[in-house]
Motif scaffolding. Sequence first.
Motif: not given
Length: 416
Positions: A215-223
């Motif tokens: 989850x450190x790599x796969x971060x939720x970001x704005x589209x």
Amino acid sequence: MMAFAGKELDPVIQDKKAGISAVATGVLILVENLPSPFDRRVWQEATTLRSNGYEVSIICPTGKGYEARYEVLDGIHIYRYTLPVDAENAKGYLIEYFWALFWTFVLSWRVLLTRGFDVIHACNPPDLLFLIGGFFKLFLRKKFLFDHHDINPELYEAKFGRKDFFWRVMVWLERLTFRTADVSIATNESYKIIAIERGRMNPAKVFVVRSGPSLDRLQILPPNEAHKHGRKYLVGYLGVMGKQEGIDYLLRTARHIIYDMLRTDIHFGLVGGGTALGEMKALAMELGVSDYVTFTGRIPDPEMLEVLNTADVCVNPDVANEMNDKSTMNKIMEYMALGKAIVQFDLTEGRFSAQEASLYARKNDEVDMAEKIIWLLDHPEERRRMGEFGRNRVRNELEWKYEAPKLLKAYEVLCR
């Protein structure tokens, strides 16, 4: 105390969190099909071992963005060689594998004489690396761990559609690999059963270590709405562009959505490279969907995350066959880590991984897949619920931090 290349090993190292100790501290990881650190499973294993006191080296091929023949990243020494071909047929694979085997053996000696190692950690495909592991085990008393990434007999059948002489060779090579291994690690329970039943391994020497995302790599970001190319929705795909990955099914799904369901408000973003990329671009043109599909090729993580964070639904069109049914696909858990609702064909390990985070289309039925994609796009609350379920399942059960102790336990048994 064991010694290698004239150097005495470090004393026993204790991992305070996992309560694990290890004597053999030199690990050489062999991987043929992807460069490191691009291969995320291998890199997570390598960094976990490094952070727990092991001295880690990797031998792998070069690749786009990973052209250096030697470099040190995060304390891990990486040795690379260049493959002569990007194989697509039996002759090409024969050339590729024997070239890789030769250079892996040469570089293994370089590592042995400069850094030393006590364990060879071999990742398939191909099931030929036991020849190197077996050599160093027989003549220099090194340990051999087999990291079972792919079931190659089933992979051969998926690629070539037959069980012939070469399929039987694949079964034989797989069995020899398991017989050579001191310990084997499997990516799921289906692979563990194969190791025990077909590979005839002692169950106490087989460990399930799933390819949990970070989850450190796969971060939720704005589209980034630019990835939708002016349309309302984006359907995302991440993975290899190969024949068994079902990209042709996905393109026919897109055609059904656009021309039969009359939905022209959807764009498809396909991230990844592979031997079938050119063929799939041509198929998109033939089907009349190329204006609705973007093939990004292999791109850096920041760009990949932009596309997937923008996607409203993510898909896994892997063909329903024996190999894919038994295999855990990294992309499923990466979609879940980003909180995305998923549509995929109904396969055993895919259903185990995603559970309520996915809808399951009938096997190899692009019309049913199209209908389920549209249903999800038209039900945003359900998409949100499924995305939250998937994200929480990764956070609480499937993230790499839950798998790392299992890897360390395998090494504890190996070095005992």
